[in-house]
Scaffold this active site. Sequence first.
Site, short mmCIF file in Angstrom:
data_model
loop_
_atom_site.label_atom_id
_atom_site.label_comp_id
_atom_site.label_asym_id
_atom_site.label_seq_id
_atom_site.Cartn_x
_atom_site.Cartn_y
_atom_site.Cartn_z
CG ASN A 203 -1.82 1.19 1.31
OD1 ASN A 203 -1.40 2.31 1.08
ND2 ASN A 203 -3.07 0.95 1.64
CG HIS B 154 0.97 6.49 4.72
ND1 HIS B 154 -0.01 7.45 4.90
CD2 HIS B 154 0.51 5.36 5.30
CE1 HIS B 154 -1.01 6.91 5.59
NE2 HIS B 154 -0.72 5.65 5.83
CG HIS C 9 -8.17 4.35 1.20
ND1 HIS C 9 -8.37 4.13 2.54
CD2 HIS C 9 -9.36 4.74 0.71
CE1 HIS C 9 -9.63 4.39 2.84
NE2 HIS C 9 -10.25 4.77 1.75
NE ARG D 122 -8.23 7.69 4.33
CZ ARG D 122 -9.08 7.28 5.27
NH1 ARG D 122 -10.24 7.88 5.44
NH2 ARG D 122 -8.75 6.29 6.06
NE ARG E 39 -7.46 11.59 5.35
CZ ARG E 39 -7.90 10.99 6.44
NH1 ARG E 39 -7.11 10.25 7.16
NH2 ARG E 39 -9.16 11.14 6.81
CD GLU F 121 -7.11 -0.08 1.21
OE1 GLU F 121 -7.37 0.89 1.94
OE2 GLU F 121 -6.23 -0.90 1.47
CB THR G 299 -9.42 1.63 7.16
OG1 THR G 299 -8.96 2.23 5.95
CG2 THR G 299 -10.78 1.03 6.95
CD GLU H 94 -7.02 -5.98 3.23
OE1 GLU H 94 -7.36 -5.45 2.15
OE2 GLU H 94 -6.27 -5.43 4.05
CG HIS I 249 -5.47 -1.88 9.21
ND1 HIS I 249 -4.94 -1.17 10.24
CD2 HIS I 249 -6.09 -1.00 8.38
CE1 HIS I 249 -5.24 0.11 10.06
NE2 HIS I 249 -5.93 0.25 8.95
#
Length: 236
Positions: free
Chosen positions: A6, A9, A42, A44, A48, A69, A100, A150, A190
């Site tokens: 993922n 970031h 992801h 959103r 962000r 996602e 999440t 998942e 996660h």
Amino acid sequence: MRLSVNVDHFATIREARRSDEPEPVLAALLAELAGAEGIVCHIRGDRRHIKDRDLFLFRQSIKTKLNIEMAATEEMKRIALDVKPDVVSLVPERDEELTTEGGLDVAGNQEHLKDHIRELQKAGIKVSIFVDPDINQITACRDVGANLIEINTAKYSDLKPGEERDEALAEVKRSAVHGRQLGLEVHAGHGLDYKNVGPIVEIPELTEFSIGFSIIARSAIVGVEKAVREMVELLK
Ligand code: PXP
């Protein structure tokens, strides 16, 4: 046992300065070169970190598998149908959350999810649902037609080694077995990191792990020396 990385970031760092680096697409391609078998991001509602342009660039450049996602909203469905990722992962979303916070309530939203999932699948997109290790919710994932699930490992990941964590691990294992018995492909993710991933990979029903934060945090540290040396050279 596959790793999907993922890359959200990298975009978080970019957005800290509203800059154009680090480029998440470059990070994704390097992750693939290093052995990742999928790239996850992801998108959103508040954008962000990952932006719409990132999705199109990922789609054009990723060679493995693109998993986006998103919340199960109309806006996000339109984006998915435009970008056509290999997989859409449906996740719950709250504006104020840092990440999440739990699995999707599938059992309580079956009618909406069935239609939503069918439309994505008609476009050739596989649908995954991020779900807590809860037998009823996992059965509901099968009932709404998901291709895969998942399992949310946050509870396990947040605990220190000990009895309580062993119970959280057993819950993930029972859920994975249940998902497989229902014919679902079962992934997990996660909060997984370099210290806690060991016991989770022992669960044979889990075929893929989605890991982000710990890999990005480590890449910032292992890259410091090289980055500083390069700047010192330039200053000479
Ligand atoms: N799976 C889902 C559904 C997520 O929302 C996230 C975080 O964006 C992850 C996996 C990866 O979690 P982490 O960044 O803690 O590795």
